[in-house]
Write a protein that holds these residues in place. Sequence first.
Motif, PDB file in Angstrom:
ATOM      1  N   LYS A  20       0.827  -1.210   0.000  1.00  0.00           N
ATOM      2  CA  LYS A  20       0.000   0.000   0.000  1.00  0.00           C
ATOM      3  C   LYS A  20       0.861   1.258   0.000  1.00  0.00           C
ATOM      4  O   LYS A  20       0.577   2.214  -0.689  1.00  0.00           O
ATOM      5  CB  LYS A  20      -0.908   0.016   1.236  1.00  0.00           C
ATOM      6  CG  LYS A  20      -1.777  -1.207   1.370  1.00  0.00           C
ATOM      7  CD  LYS A  20      -3.040  -1.025   0.626  1.00  0.00           C
ATOM      8  CE  LYS A  20      -3.969  -2.176   0.929  1.00  0.00           C
ATOM      9  NZ  LYS A  20      -4.728  -2.605  -0.167  1.00  0.00           N
ATOM     10  N   LEU A  21       1.910   1.264   0.842  1.00  0.00           N
ATOM     11  CA  LEU A  21       2.816   2.402   0.935  1.00  0.00           C
ATOM     12  C   LEU A  21       4.249   1.893   0.849  1.00  0.00           C
ATOM     13  O   LEU A  21       4.607   0.957   1.556  1.00  0.00           O
ATOM     14  CB  LEU A  21       2.635   3.144   2.266  1.00  0.00           C
ATOM     15  CG  LEU A  21       1.295   3.815   2.524  1.00  0.00           C
ATOM     16  CD1 LEU A  21       1.247   4.354   3.947  1.00  0.00           C
ATOM     17  CD2 LEU A  21       1.049   4.925   1.540  1.00  0.00           C
ATOM     18  N   ASN A  22       5.059   2.518   0.020  1.00  0.00           N
ATOM     19  CA  ASN A  22       6.468   2.119  -0.028  1.00  0.00           C
ATOM     20  C   ASN A  22       7.213   2.768   1.134  1.00  0.00           C
ATOM     21  O   ASN A  22       6.653   3.557   1.895  1.00  0.00           O
ATOM     22  CB  ASN A  22       7.091   2.453  -1.386  1.00  0.00           C
ATOM     23  CG  ASN A  22       7.052   3.928  -1.711  1.00  0.00           C
ATOM     24  OD1 ASN A  22       7.105   4.771  -0.827  1.00  0.00           O
ATOM     25  ND2 ASN A  22       6.954   4.237  -2.990  1.00  0.00           N
ATOM     26  N   SER A  23       8.486   2.436   1.280  1.00  0.00           N
ATOM     27  CA  SER A  23       9.253   2.927   2.438  1.00  0.00           C
ATOM     28  C   SER A  23       9.365   4.451   2.454  1.00  0.00           C
ATOM     29  O   SER A  23       9.352   5.072   3.520  1.00  0.00           O
ATOM     30  CB  SER A  23      10.635   2.282   2.472  1.00  0.00           C
ATOM     31  OG  SER A  23      11.275   2.438   1.232  1.00  0.00           O
ATOM     32  N   GLU A  24       9.454   5.073   1.282  1.00  0.00           N
ATOM     33  CA  GLU A  24       9.518   6.542   1.222  1.00  0.00           C
ATOM     34  C   GLU A  24       8.225   7.168   1.737  1.00  0.00           C
ATOM     35  O   GLU A  24       8.251   8.161   2.476  1.00  0.00           O
ATOM     36  CB  GLU A  24       9.789   6.996  -0.203  1.00  0.00           C
ATOM     37  CG  GLU A  24      11.142   6.589  -0.738  1.00  0.00           C
ATOM     38  CD  GLU A  24      11.248   6.792  -2.244  1.00  0.00           C
ATOM     39  OE1 GLU A  24      10.264   7.228  -2.877  1.00  0.00           O
ATOM     40  OE2 GLU A  24      12.329   6.507  -2.782  1.00  0.00           O
ATOM     41  N   ASP A  25       7.096   6.594   1.346  1.00  0.00           N
ATOM     42  CA  ASP A  25       5.797   7.102   1.805  1.00  0.00           C
ATOM     43  C   ASP A  25       5.644   6.932   3.309  1.00  0.00           C
ATOM     44  O   ASP A  25       5.084   7.799   3.992  1.00  0.00           O
ATOM     45  CB  ASP A  25       4.652   6.386   1.086  1.00  0.00           C
ATOM     46  CG  ASP A  25       4.526   6.775  -0.371  1.00  0.00           C
ATOM     47  OD1 ASP A  25       5.047   7.839  -0.743  1.00  0.00           O
ATOM     48  OD2 ASP A  25       3.905   6.006  -1.133  1.00  0.00           O
ATOM     49  N   LYS A  26       6.140   5.813   3.840  1.00  0.00           N
ATOM     50  CA  LYS A  26       6.044   5.583   5.288  1.00  0.00           C
ATOM     51  C   LYS A  26       6.834   6.634   6.057  1.00  0.00           C
ATOM     52  O   LYS A  26       6.370   7.138   7.080  1.00  0.00           O
ATOM     53  CB  LYS A  26       6.536   4.184   5.633  1.00  0.00           C
ATOM     54  CG  LYS A  26       5.594   3.091   5.183  1.00  0.00           C
ATOM     55  CD  LYS A  26       6.146   1.723   5.503  1.00  0.00           C
ATOM     56  CE  LYS A  26       5.228   0.644   4.972  1.00  0.00           C
ATOM     57  NZ  LYS A  26       5.746  -0.701   5.238  1.00  0.00           N
ATOM     58  N   GLU A  27       8.013   6.956   5.558  1.00  0.00           N
ATOM     59  CA  GLU A  27       8.819   7.994   6.212  1.00  0.00           C
ATOM     60  C   GLU A  27       8.116   9.347   6.141  1.00  0.00           C
ATOM     61  O   GLU A  27       8.131  10.121   7.094  1.00  0.00           O
ATOM     62  CB  GLU A  27      10.210   8.084   5.582  1.00  0.00           C
ATOM     63  CG  GLU A  27      11.091   6.882   5.862  1.00  0.00           C
ATOM     64  CD  GLU A  27      11.309   6.641   7.338  1.00  0.00           C
ATOM     65  OE1 GLU A  27      11.536   7.619   8.094  1.00  0.00           O
ATOM     66  OE2 GLU A  27      11.237   5.476   7.759  1.00  0.00           O
ATOM     67  N   PHE A  47      -3.259   9.432   1.534  1.00  0.00           N
ATOM     68  CA  PHE A  47      -2.504   8.334   0.925  1.00  0.00           C
ATOM     69  C   PHE A  47      -3.399   7.192   0.432  1.00  0.00           C
ATOM     70  O   PHE A  47      -2.908   6.216  -0.130  1.00  0.00           O
ATOM     71  CB  PHE A  47      -1.465   7.793   1.917  1.00  0.00           C
ATOM     72  CG  PHE A  47      -0.308   8.721   2.121  1.00  0.00           C
ATOM     73  CD1 PHE A  47       0.766   8.720   1.253  1.00  0.00           C
ATOM     74  CD2 PHE A  47      -0.301   9.628   3.174  1.00  0.00           C
ATOM     75  CE1 PHE A  47       1.833   9.584   1.427  1.00  0.00           C
ATOM     76  CE2 PHE A  47       0.761  10.490   3.366  1.00  0.00           C
ATOM     77  CZ  PHE A  47       1.833  10.471   2.483  1.00  0.00           C
ATOM     78  N   GLY A  48      -4.693   7.300   0.675  1.00  0.00           N
ATOM     79  CA  GLY A  48      -5.628   6.294   0.182  1.00  0.00           C
ATOM     80  C   GLY A  48      -5.522   4.951   0.894  1.00  0.00           C
ATOM     81  O   GLY A  48      -5.667   3.896   0.275  1.00  0.00           O
ATOM     82  N   VAL A  49      -5.257   4.989   2.208  1.00  0.00           N
ATOM     83  CA  VAL A  49      -5.158   3.769   3.001  1.00  0.00           C
ATOM     84  C   VAL A  49      -6.047   3.926   4.241  1.00  0.00           C
ATOM     85  O   VAL A  49      -6.670   4.957   4.437  1.00  0.00           O
ATOM     86  CB  VAL A  49      -3.693   3.483   3.435  1.00  0.00           C
ATOM     87  CG1 VAL A  49      -2.823   3.219   2.219  1.00  0.00           C
ATOM     88  CG2 VAL A  49      -3.121   4.633   4.245  1.00  0.00           C
ATOM     89  N   SER A  50      -6.063   2.904   5.077  1.00  0.00           N
ATOM     90  CA  SER A  50      -6.896   2.969   6.280  1.00  0.00           C
ATOM     91  C   SER A  50      -6.205   3.744   7.390  1.00  0.00           C
ATOM     92  O   SER A  50      -4.980   3.850   7.439  1.00  0.00           O
ATOM     93  CB  SER A  50      -7.209   1.549   6.775  1.00  0.00           C
ATOM     94  OG  SER A  50      -6.034   0.936   7.267  1.00  0.00           O
ATOM     95  N   LYS A  51      -7.033   4.265   8.280  1.00  0.00           N
ATOM     96  CA  LYS A  51      -6.515   4.977   9.450  1.00  0.00           C
ATOM     97  C   LYS A  51      -5.681   4.022  10.310  1.00  0.00           C
ATOM     98  O   LYS A  51      -4.658   4.396  10.869  1.00  0.00           O
ATOM     99  CB  LYS A  51      -7.690   5.535  10.252  1.00  0.00           C
ATOM    100  CG  LYS A  51      -7.315   6.250  11.518  1.00  0.00           C
ATOM    101  CD  LYS A  51      -8.567   6.747  12.217  1.00  0.00           C
ATOM    102  CE  LYS A  51      -8.269   7.255  13.603  1.00  0.00           C
ATOM    103  NZ  LYS A  51      -9.490   7.656  14.303  1.00  0.00           N
ATOM    104  N   ARG A  52      -6.098   2.784  10.370  1.00  0.00           N
ATOM    105  CA  ARG A  52      -5.396   1.775  11.157  1.00  0.00           C
ATOM    106  C   ARG A  52      -3.967   1.582  10.661  1.00  0.00           C
ATOM    107  O   ARG A  52      -3.026   1.467  11.455  1.00  0.00           O
ATOM    108  CB  ARG A  52      -6.184   0.472  11.083  1.00  0.00           C
ATOM    109  CG  ARG A  52      -5.650  -0.617  11.939  1.00  0.00           C
ATOM    110  CD  ARG A  52      -6.622  -1.782  11.910  1.00  0.00           C
ATOM    111  NE  ARG A  52      -6.184  -2.789  12.842  1.00  0.00           N
ATOM    112  CZ  ARG A  52      -6.209  -4.073  12.584  1.00  0.00           C
ATOM    113  NH1 ARG A  52      -6.658  -4.510  11.434  1.00  0.00           N
ATOM    114  NH2 ARG A  52      -5.794  -4.932  13.476  1.00  0.00           N
ATOM    115  N   LEU A  53      -3.783   1.536   9.346  1.00  0.00           N
ATOM    116  CA  LEU A  53      -2.438   1.384   8.786  1.00  0.00           C
ATOM    117  C   LEU A  53      -1.566   2.578   9.155  1.00  0.00           C
ATOM    118  O   LEU A  53      -0.401   2.406   9.514  1.00  0.00           O
ATOM    119  CB  LEU A  53      -2.502   1.226   7.268  1.00  0.00           C
ATOM    120  CG  LEU A  53      -1.161   1.099   6.549  1.00  0.00           C
ATOM    121  CD1 LEU A  53      -0.399  -0.134   7.022  1.00  0.00           C
ATOM    122  CD2 LEU A  53      -1.356   1.047   5.056  1.00  0.00           C
TER     123      LEU A  53
END
Length: 106
Positions: A20-27, A47-53
């Motif tokens: 869902k998110l690559n490492s750059e997006d996570k940072e 980012f188009g993902v869940s709040k939980r993520l």
Amino acid sequence: MPRKSDSIAISNEKLDRRVKLNSEDKELVKWLREEEQIRYQKLANRFGVSKRLIIFICKPETKIKDLENRAKRGGSKIYYDRESHTTSIREHRDYKKQLFSQGLIK
């Protein structure tokens, strides 16, 4: 019987559609949360993902606690429609086969 595509790993985050998110997006998510104080739900929408993520990315201890609680309950409690799951697996295998034939993965 397992297919050949099951043993092929997709190591490139940009090609793996399950990520869902690559490492750059996570940072970036961590930075936006810490520095800009953006709410979890706004980040999830952005980012188009869940709040939980988003919470699991920002607070990894929450994910560990969630996995422990899930294990106490007897494992994963994910229920799915067998037919749609089978279709999804087939599509993913075909996608991996296509990437392999194009030489994008080994």
